[in-house]
Scaffold this motif. Sequence first.
Motif, PDB file in Angstrom:
ATOM      1  N   HIS A   1       0.917  -1.235  -0.046  1.00 32.73           N
ATOM      2  CA  HIS A   1       0.013   0.001  -0.060  1.00 32.73           C
ATOM      3  C   HIS A   1       0.953   1.237  -0.175  1.00 32.73           C
ATOM      4  N   THR A   2       0.271   2.396  -0.186  1.00 34.97           N
ATOM      5  CA  THR A   2       1.136   3.688   0.100  1.00 34.97           C
ATOM      6  C   THR A   2       0.589   4.424   1.244  1.00 34.97           C
TER       7      THR A   2
ATOM      8  N   THR B   1       0.785   8.241   2.747  1.00 39.48           N
ATOM      9  CA  THR B   1       1.237   9.847   2.185  1.00 39.48           C
ATOM     10  C   THR B   1       1.001  10.916   3.277  1.00 39.48           C
TER      11      THR B   1
ATOM     12  N   ALA C   1      -3.516   4.238   1.604  1.00 43.35           N
ATOM     13  CA  ALA C   1      -4.499   3.692   0.590  1.00 43.35           C
ATOM     14  C   ALA C   1      -3.927   2.431  -0.273  1.00 43.35           C
ATOM     15  N   GLY C   2      -4.973   1.696  -0.452  1.00 46.49           N
ATOM     16  CA  GLY C   2      -4.883   0.537  -1.541  1.00 46.49           C
ATOM     17  C   GLY C   2      -4.083  -0.644  -0.864  1.00 46.49           C
TER      18      GLY C   2
ATOM     19  N   SER D   1      -9.442   3.034   2.189  1.00 51.43           N
ATOM     20  CA  SER D   1      -8.430   3.681   2.585  1.00 51.43           C
ATOM     21  C   SER D   1      -8.787   4.142   4.249  1.00 51.43           C
TER      22      SER D   1
ATOM     23  N   LEU E   1     -11.323   3.685  -2.717  1.00 46.49           N
ATOM     24  CA  LEU E   1     -10.514   3.892  -4.144  1.00 46.49           C
ATOM     25  C   LEU E   1     -11.766   3.628  -5.205  1.00 46.49           C
TER      26      LEU E   1
ATOM     27  N   HIS F   1       1.103   0.992  -6.362  1.00 50.22           N
ATOM     28  CA  HIS F   1       1.030   1.983  -7.072  1.00 50.22           C
ATOM     29  C   HIS F   1       1.782   3.196  -6.486  1.00 50.22           C
ATOM     30  N   ASP F   2       1.623   4.264  -7.127  1.00 49.97           N
ATOM     31  CA  ASP F   2       2.241   5.344  -6.642  1.00 49.97           C
ATOM     32  C   ASP F   2       1.306   6.402  -6.221  1.00 49.97           C
ATOM     33  N   ALA F   3       1.730   7.173  -4.888  1.00 49.46           N
ATOM     34  CA  ALA F   3       0.784   8.177  -4.290  1.00 49.46           C
ATOM     35  C   ALA F   3       1.728   9.274  -4.184  1.00 49.46           C
TER      36      ALA F   3
ATOM     37  N   ILE G   1      -3.257   9.262  -6.855  1.00 50.22           N
ATOM     38  CA  ILE G   1      -2.992   7.945  -6.791  1.00 50.22           C
ATOM     39  C   ILE G   1      -2.958   7.308  -8.142  1.00 50.22           C
TER      40      ILE G   1
ATOM     41  N   PHE H   1     -12.373   9.914  -2.864  1.00 52.21           N
ATOM     42  CA  PHE H   1     -11.462   9.584  -3.838  1.00 52.21           C
ATOM     43  C   PHE H   1     -12.326  10.042  -5.606  1.00 52.21           C
TER      44      PHE H   1
END
Length: 362
Positions: free
Chosen positions: A189-190, A192, A202-203, A214, A230, A237-239, A249, A278
């Motif tokens: 997950h991320t 942030t 998230a995720g 999330s 989400l 993924h990237d956040a 995201i 989101f």
Amino acid sequence: MPTKLLTLIVLFLVLPACGSESPTSSDPSGESEVFKAIGTMTTTRFFHTSTLLKDGRVLITGGFETDRPAHSSPEFSHNTAEIFDPDKGNSTATGNLSRGRTQDTAILLRDGRVLIKGTDLYPPEIYDPQSGRFAVLANVPGLTRYAPSTILSTGSILTTGDSGNVGILDPDTWEFTSTGRLITPRTNHTATLLRDGRVLIAGGINAAGMVKGSEIYDPVTNSFAEVGDLNDERWGHDAMLLQDGRVLIIGGRRGKIEVEDVRNVTTAEMFDPVTGVFAPSGDTGLSSIDSAYLLPTGKVFLLSGRDVAIYDPSTGTANRTGHSIGQNRLFYTITPLKDGRIMVSGGLKDLLSTDEVLVYSP
């Protein structure tokens, strides 16, 4: 990015021909004029780390030295480190790691030191740019490769492990304080940091499957609260925090590696910390997103395979630039520099380890 490393290994093993198609650049050599060679490292490396220091130079650590990636093992890994100066284009050796190590995550701390963390085989180490030396951090929990580590507004480190355990590390004493558990355990997950000091988680994925929900950690109350779902389930993924305070995201995967059902997610979405919602933010149309970095312009640099695209958060669109990092390049590192350029170091070039350093000027 650790999740991406895992995914790249899997893709490399099951898809050995990946990356063999013609580059998008018109340059017959496969190298875009926008990616300029600016120097070399002191040695060839792949699966290493590269971290922008506060003075604008780049710390490069570890990595493999063999040219046979399918047969890589610890005895072929570097214990060396170096400092690359992107202004002068030269690199100089600095202190050595405690052992050869690869596929680490490197995190710049607020005081300028760099935390190097990896698997249980490799204990975390801390690099001090003042002394040029590494020190092993013994018996420090929470610093595993797949547990995101987020630098809080206080300078402390929030770690969120795949078992759901969460803790705070004091970077001065390295004391670990448990803060409880995530509402939904997850990995890949991320986490942030938001402008108000809270952390968006998230995720990700867990034993039950993909995690769509999330949650937000509030360091003031030391508690977690669920927020919106989400729009697209994803892990790896990237956040990133955008200039307007929202969180982008983008990219990631869905499905499980064990059952060989991994698919790339091409969509993007925005999290609004005010509403906790989101919202969809376009489809990049890219087959994969392997790297994403916020540029000083507020736009986002994307690398899909070896092709460059720029994502515009204001329109939710991603446009290919027509530039390529070159043919058959794998397991390199990308470092955003202070002046907005993007630095690429090392990796496998046509399946041979390289010491080459490139920069891309958006």
